[in-house]
Design a protein around this motif. Structure first.
Motif, PDB file in Angstrom:
ATOM      1  N   SER A  58       0.811  -1.225   0.000  1.00 14.64           N
ATOM      2  CA  SER A  58       0.000   0.000   0.000  1.00 14.64           C
ATOM      3  C   SER A  58       0.835   1.261   0.000  1.00 14.64           C
ATOM      4  CB  SER A  58      -0.922  -0.002   1.226  1.00 14.64           C
ATOM      5  OG  SER A  58      -0.164   0.090   2.429  1.00 14.64           O
ATOM      6  N   GLY A  59       2.135   1.133   0.242  1.00 15.17           N
ATOM      7  CA  GLY A  59       3.002   2.295   0.302  1.00 15.17           C
ATOM      8  C   GLY A  59       3.073   2.951   1.664  1.00 15.17           C
ATOM      9  N   TRP A  60       2.353   2.401   2.650  1.00 16.52           N
ATOM     10  CA  TRP A  60       2.371   3.014   3.981  1.00 16.52           C
ATOM     11  C   TRP A  60       3.720   2.832   4.648  1.00 16.52           C
ATOM     12  CZ3 TRP A  60       2.937   1.859   9.175  1.00 16.52           C
ATOM     13  CH2 TRP A  60       2.420   2.792  10.084  1.00 16.52           C
ATOM     14  N   ALA A  61       4.380   1.702   4.396  1.00 16.82           N
ATOM     15  CA  ALA A  61       5.695   1.427   4.966  1.00 16.82           C
ATOM     16  C   ALA A  61       6.648   1.029   3.856  1.00 16.82           C
ATOM     17  CB  ALA A  61       5.617   0.326   6.020  1.00 16.82           C
ATOM     18  N   ALA A  62       7.919   1.245   4.094  1.00 18.73           N
ATOM     19  CA  ALA A  62       8.953   0.888   3.112  1.00 18.73           C
ATOM     20  C   ALA A  62       9.585  -0.447   3.498  1.00 18.73           C
ATOM     21  CB  ALA A  62      10.024   1.974   3.064  1.00 18.73           C
ATOM     22  N   PRO A  63      10.032  -1.219   2.510  1.00 24.05           N
ATOM     23  CA  PRO A  63      10.720  -2.478   2.836  1.00 24.05           C
ATOM     24  C   PRO A  63      12.120  -2.222   3.353  1.00 24.05           C
ATOM     25  CG  PRO A  63      10.711  -2.142   0.474  1.00 24.05           C
ATOM     26  CD  PRO A  63       9.898  -1.022   1.049  1.00 24.05           C
ATOM     27  N   LEU A  64      12.537  -3.016   4.308  1.00 18.52           N
ATOM     28  CA  LEU A  64      13.879  -2.921   4.881  1.00 18.52           C
ATOM     29  C   LEU A  64      14.449  -4.336   4.896  1.00 18.52           C
ATOM     30  CD1 LEU A  64      15.969  -1.059   6.145  1.00 18.52           C
ATOM     31  CD2 LEU A  64      14.829  -1.321   8.339  1.00 18.52           C
ATOM     32  N   ALA A  65      15.186  -4.683   3.843  1.00 18.19           N
ATOM     33  CA  ALA A  65      15.658  -6.060   3.664  1.00 18.19           C
ATOM     34  C   ALA A  65      17.082  -6.058   3.138  1.00 18.19           C
ATOM     35  CB  ALA A  65      14.744  -6.818   2.703  1.00 18.19           C
ATOM     36  N   ALA A  66      17.755  -7.186   3.330  1.00 15.81           N
ATOM     37  CA  ALA A  66      19.122  -7.353   2.849  1.00 15.81           C
ATOM     38  C   ALA A  66      19.114  -7.911   1.431  1.00 15.81           C
ATOM     39  CB  ALA A  66      19.890  -8.284   3.780  1.00 15.81           C
ATOM     40  N   GLY A  67      20.231  -7.767   0.735  1.00 16.52           N
ATOM     41  CA  GLY A  67      20.366  -8.312  -0.603  1.00 16.52           C
ATOM     42  C   GLY A  67      20.516  -9.826  -0.577  1.00 16.52           C
ATOM     43  N   ARG A  68      20.370 -10.443  -1.749  1.00 13.01           N
ATOM     44  CA  ARG A  68      20.420 -11.898  -1.822  1.00 13.01           C
ATOM     45  C   ARG A  68      21.780 -12.445  -1.413  1.00 13.01           C
ATOM     46  NH1 ARG A  68      16.237 -14.343  -0.922  1.00 13.01           N
ATOM     47  NH2 ARG A  68      17.319 -16.221  -1.650  1.00 13.01           N
ATOM     48  N   ASP A  69      22.847 -11.714  -1.656  1.00 13.72           N
ATOM     49  CA  ASP A  69      24.158 -12.213  -1.253  1.00 13.72           C
ATOM     50  C   ASP A  69      24.273 -12.302   0.262  1.00 13.72           C
ATOM     51  OD1 ASP A  69      23.944  -9.460  -1.102  1.00 13.72           O
ATOM     52  OD2 ASP A  69      26.083  -9.107  -1.481  1.00 13.72           O
ATOM     53  N   GLN A  70      23.711 -11.325   0.968  1.00 10.97           N
ATOM     54  CA  GLN A  70      23.712 -11.371   2.433  1.00 10.97           C
ATOM     55  C   GLN A  70      22.823 -12.504   2.943  1.00 10.97           C
ATOM     56  OE1 GLN A  70      25.499  -9.788   4.540  1.00 10.97           O
ATOM     57  NE2 GLN A  70      26.328  -8.011   3.477  1.00 10.97           N
ATOM     58  N   VAL A  71      21.696 -12.737   2.279  1.00 13.67           N
ATOM     59  CA  VAL A  71      20.803 -13.821   2.687  1.00 13.67           C
ATOM     60  C   VAL A  71      21.497 -15.166   2.528  1.00 13.67           C
ATOM     61  CG1 VAL A  71      18.642 -15.010   2.159  1.00 13.67           C
ATOM     62  CG2 VAL A  71      18.715 -12.500   2.168  1.00 13.67           C
ATOM     63  N   ARG A  72      22.166 -15.375   1.396  1.00 10.73           N
ATOM     64  CA  ARG A  72      22.856 -16.649   1.169  1.00 10.73           C
ATOM     65  C   ARG A  72      23.977 -16.867   2.179  1.00 10.73           C
ATOM     66  NH1 ARG A  72      21.737 -15.404  -4.350  1.00 10.73           N
ATOM     67  NH2 ARG A  72      23.620 -14.125  -4.484  1.00 10.73           N
ATOM     68  N   ALA A  73      24.625 -15.799   2.595  1.00 10.23           N
ATOM     69  CA  ALA A  73      25.714 -15.934   3.561  1.00 10.23           C
ATOM     70  C   ALA A  73      25.206 -16.256   4.961  1.00 10.23           C
ATOM     71  CB  ALA A  73      26.542 -14.650   3.589  1.00 10.23           C
ATOM     72  N   ALA A  74      24.033 -15.763   5.312  1.00  7.96           N
ATOM     73  CA  ALA A  74      23.525 -15.935   6.675  1.00  7.96           C
ATOM     74  C   ALA A  74      22.649 -17.165   6.854  1.00  7.96           C
ATOM     75  CB  ALA A  74      22.735 -14.687   7.099  1.00  7.96           C
ATOM     76  N   ALA A  75      21.956 -17.596   5.787  1.00 10.30           N
ATOM     77  CA  ALA A  75      20.985 -18.690   5.917  1.00 10.30           C
ATOM     78  C   ALA A  75      21.668 -20.044   5.777  1.00 10.30           C
ATOM     79  CB  ALA A  75      19.904 -18.543   4.848  1.00 10.30           C
ATOM     80  N   PRO A  76      21.126 -21.079   6.419  1.00  2.00           N
ATOM     81  CA  PRO A  76      21.673 -22.430   6.252  1.00  2.00           C
ATOM     82  C   PRO A  76      21.223 -23.043   4.929  1.00  2.00           C
ATOM     83  CG  PRO A  76      19.776 -22.500   7.696  1.00  2.00           C
ATOM     84  CD  PRO A  76      20.003 -21.043   7.378  1.00  2.00           C
ATOM     85  N   LEU A  77      21.841 -24.156   4.577  1.00  8.04           N
ATOM     86  CA  LEU A  77      21.405 -24.934   3.424  1.00  8.04           C
ATOM     87  C   LEU A  77      20.142 -25.697   3.799  1.00  8.04           C
ATOM     88  CD1 LEU A  77      21.902 -26.212   0.578  1.00  8.04           C
ATOM     89  CD2 LEU A  77      23.245 -27.969   1.775  1.00  8.04           C
ATOM     90  N   VAL A  78      19.102 -25.608   2.965  1.00  6.90           N
ATOM     91  CA  VAL A  78      17.833 -26.277   3.244  1.00  6.90           C
ATOM     92  C   VAL A  78      17.633 -27.399   2.231  1.00  6.90           C
ATOM     93  CG1 VAL A  78      15.330 -26.027   3.460  1.00  6.90           C
ATOM     94  CG2 VAL A  78      16.839 -24.149   4.184  1.00  6.90           C
ATOM     95  N   ARG A  79      17.393 -28.619   2.747  1.00  9.49           N
ATOM     96  CA  ARG A  79      17.141 -29.778   1.897  1.00  9.49           C
ATOM     97  C   ARG A  79      15.774 -30.357   2.253  1.00  9.49           C
ATOM     98  NH1 ARG A  79      22.495 -33.465   1.962  1.00  9.49           N
ATOM     99  NH2 ARG A  79      21.444 -34.318   0.120  1.00  9.49           N
TER     100      ARG A  79
END
Length: 713
Positions: free
Chosen positions: A361-382
């Motif tokens: 709706s535009g009321w709030a802005a997204p605050l997220a990390a880039g995909r490279d940061q996500v891949r570095a922080a998240a575990p491998l999911v199988r």
């Protein structure tokens, strides 16, 4: 013989009759002495002798203010915002308007003092002032009224949630002197987010940014929340953080102490006890402390000069208040952000459809990390699907597929391994191993169970069941639909006898576990934090979480999985997660890609097509069939309202706790859903409140109303 004065009538020669006339004229000409206003012989306050009071009576037809006279001895103490005692209800059918003596004593709050009442009769007097502490400020009163209107509830009910019970010992102790604003904090791990440093800078500069924050997995989110709070305090304003449970509050408390130092924040949780919690609440109300972290009830904390409100994990059911009028912490904080024009931050490692809507709706802005940061922080999911489990001899023998055994063995070489099971218990229900059809009694269709590996019997009628076979496929092999934490711990303990096994669930929740190799069996939401992170995690029986008949089943399953997987080390450190669920399902794919926002956006689009919340506003109304029919015939719904139903409500299983959507024991209830488009939610709530109040006034049975129910089934 008479004297001369007597003969002449007096010194001036007036006749006796004239003297009497003069005396009467002088007497009448004298200004009478002003008599004080009294009530039953007691003097009233000389100025503003009327107190307008909100009585602590949460029924809708009494959701208004009542006027009382203020005795002179209570004049100084009976100021707006203080707690008072009044007589309410005189034992007759008429609503007591504070104008009669009699009735029982009841608590209330002074709303304002007036010079006169609009009632022409005699007012009842205040019975006493409980405390001269002004606990109800105009800002808190306005917020409570807005919440009551939004949820079709009473103001008194909201104030019971907003103002904690008085504790005289805590009230008698002075609050500490307020500290000067701290310096603006460094960005720290907020540097991992492209807009993170800018968000902190805007807060420190006195701005009011609004954002939905998708936090990276790992242990850094408490410190990041602490830095957001420090930035708001640096601008000279206050900050409020609402978290789902005491364990989360403890982690944020420690982070705030590390960033701000001692004495700059208060912790409002039930675990603190009534005296300490009320003392902390008073320090906030008095302005001695400007930062608050707490659980659900802290959403009403009276923070001075509020500059920031934060909610963490808004999808957690703990944020939904179980007491009337059933508000949700997220919606209350949204009301505060709009009313106080302050900054707003919704943070989570996952994403709800409500959060996605705030961004869309535009009321709030997204605050997220880039995909490279996500891949570095998240575990491998199988993933391991049902077909893989059916073909896997190891899974057929012990419920865990070969991949899971391999991940557990490798993980235990370097640290603890987390195993998430959907629910607690031993073996709650059984199903066909081949086609998953529930195993039911042939006599009453009740669920079959086999606790402690004994013979099958029915959980409802108690009859034994010999020679069971599946009515769908003919198989005679059973499996536990959901194996609880204790049974899973026993199975894994036998498989890994040299490894410690710890369990965490409703009866005993662990906060932390050491970083040494161990098996940690936990139910969703009870996962302890491991020192250094878990080496691996198993998410078992995913189909059970996804198969719930609930609009939020997919969202909730993904949130539970991500919460558990966020405690595992990143992929670069060897962290691995195995989820036992069908790989093609949308929530499973979102977990594999670590894309909760994408999942929420797609869910939001589907709900928009079906006109389901949060795209629409909805209320659930339930009661006996005849009561519900009468209510629907009387309520004046908005012209664009839709009525969905009625449908029968489920009755709780014998011996099990009653759920919010269950009918009372032994009664047959029905439920309807009332749906309106955006913009008509306030009109719907007002109509429901008015109709319910009318029923209560007549003494009719009320219906149960829930605005914006979190689970519509």
């Amino acid at each position: 013989m008479s004297s001369e004065n007597e003969q002449s009538g007096g010194p001036g020669g007036e006749a006796p009759e004239q003297l009497a006339l003069i005396r009467e004229t002088v007497r009448k000409a004298k200004v009478p002495r002003a008599k004080p206003r009294t009530w039953r012989g007691a003097a009233l306050a000389k100025e503003l002798p009327v107190a307008r009071v909100l009585v602590n009576k949460g029924v809708l037809h009494l959701d208004k203010y009542f006027d009382y006279a203020v005795p002179e001895e209570l004049d100084e103490a009976a100021q707006p915002g203080v707690r008072v005692r009044v007589r309410f209800g005189a034992g007759n059918r008429n609503v007591h308007d504070g104008r009669r003596e009699g009735g029982g004593l009841i608590d209330g709050f002074v709303i304002e003092r007036l010079a006169k009442s609009d009632y022409e009769g005699t007012l009842a007097a205040l019975a006493g002032v409980v405390s001269d502490e002004p606990v109800l400020s105009p800002e808190l009163l306005g917020l409570a009224r807005a919440v009551a209107d939004r949820y079709a509830g009473s103001l008194a009910d909201v104030l019971q949630l907003a103002v904690p019970p008085r504790n005289a010992r805590a009230e008698s102790k002075p609050s500490p002197e307020p500290l000067p604003p701290p310096e603006a904090p460094a960005a720290g791990t907020w540097e991992r987010y492209a807009q993170g440093p800018g968000f902190l800078a805007a807060l420190a500069g006195g701005g009011a940014p609004r954002a939905v924050w998708t936090a990276l997995p790992g242990p850094h989110w408490p410190d990041e929340l602490a830095r957001v709070v420090a930035a708001a305090l640096a601008s000279g304003r206050g900050a409020l953080v609402v978290v789902p449970d005491g364990r989360s509050a403890a982690r944020v408390d420690a982070a705030l102490t590390g960033v701000l130092g001692e004495g700059r924040h208060a912790v409002l949780t039930a675990e603190a006890g009534p005296e300490k919690r009320y003392r902390q609440w008073l320090a906030v109300r008095r302005g001695a402390v400007r930062a608050v972290v707490g659980t659900r009830a802290a959403m009403f904390a009276p923070v001075k000069d509020l500059g920031l409100v934060v909610i963490w994990e808004d999808g957690d059911s703990s944020h939904s208040e179980p007491h009337a009028p059933l508000p949700h912490a997220r919606e209350v904080l949204l009301l505060r952000a709009a009313h106080d024009k302050c900054a707003f931050l919704l943070g989570s490692t996952s994403c709800t459809v409500e959060a996605a809507q705030l961004v869309e709706s535009g009321w709030a802005a997204p605050l997220a990390a880039g995909r490279d940061q996500v891949r570095a922080a998240a575990p491998l999911v199988r993933t391991v699907g049902d077909i893989d489990v059916a073909r896997d001899e190891a899974a057929r023998a012990a419920r865990l597929p070969s991949l899971a055994w391999e991940v557990v063995r490798n993980g235990l070489k370097t640290g603890p391994v987390l195993v998430q099971v959907p629910r607690r218990g031993y073996v709650p229900r059984l199903a066909c191993e081949r086609c998953r059809t529930p195993a039911r009694c042939v006599h009453c269709a009740g669920p079959l169970e086999a606790p402690d590996e004994r013979a099958l019997h029915c959980a409802w009628c108690g009859r034994g069941e010999a020679g069971w076979h599946c009515i769908e496929c003919g198989s005679n092999r059973l499996r536990a639909q959901i194996v609880g934490a204790r049974r899973t711990a026993e199975e894994l303990g036998r498989a890994f006898p040299a490894v410690p096994v710890r369990t965490s669930g409703r009866d005993h929740v662990l906060d932390t576990v050491p970083g040494q190799p161990a098996l940690v069996i936990s139910t969703p939401g009870a996962e302890p934090v491991a020192d250094g992170g878990y080496a691996a995690a198993l998410l078992l029986d995913g189909w059970a979480m996804l198969g719930r008949p609930d609009l939020r089943a997919g969202e909730e399953a993904l949130r539970r999985w991500i919460d558990a997987a966020s405690l595992v080390r990143g992929q670069g450190e060897g962290g691995t997660v195995v989820v036992v669920a069908e790989p093609t399902l949308r929530p499973v794919q979102a977990l594999v890609r670590w894309d909760p926002v994408g999942h929420a956006v797609r869910e939001l689009a589907e709900r928009a097509e079906l006109r389901f919340p949060p795209v629409s506003r909805m209320a659930a109304v339930s009661g006996r069939a005849e009561t519900l029919t009468e209510f629907l015939g009387a309520v004046e719904l908005p012209g664009d309202a839709e009525v969905l139903g009625p449908v029968p409500m489920p009755v709780a299983d014998p011996g099990r706790p009653r759920r919010p959507g269950d009918a009372p024991p032994g009664e047959s209830w029905e439920r309807v859903l009332l749906r309106v488009p955006p913009g008509s939610g306030a009109a719907l709530a007002a109509a429901l409140k008015s109709a319910q109040a009318a029923r209560l006034t007549r003494g009719d049975d009320p219906v149960r109303i829930r605005v914006d129910p979190p689970d519509i089934g």
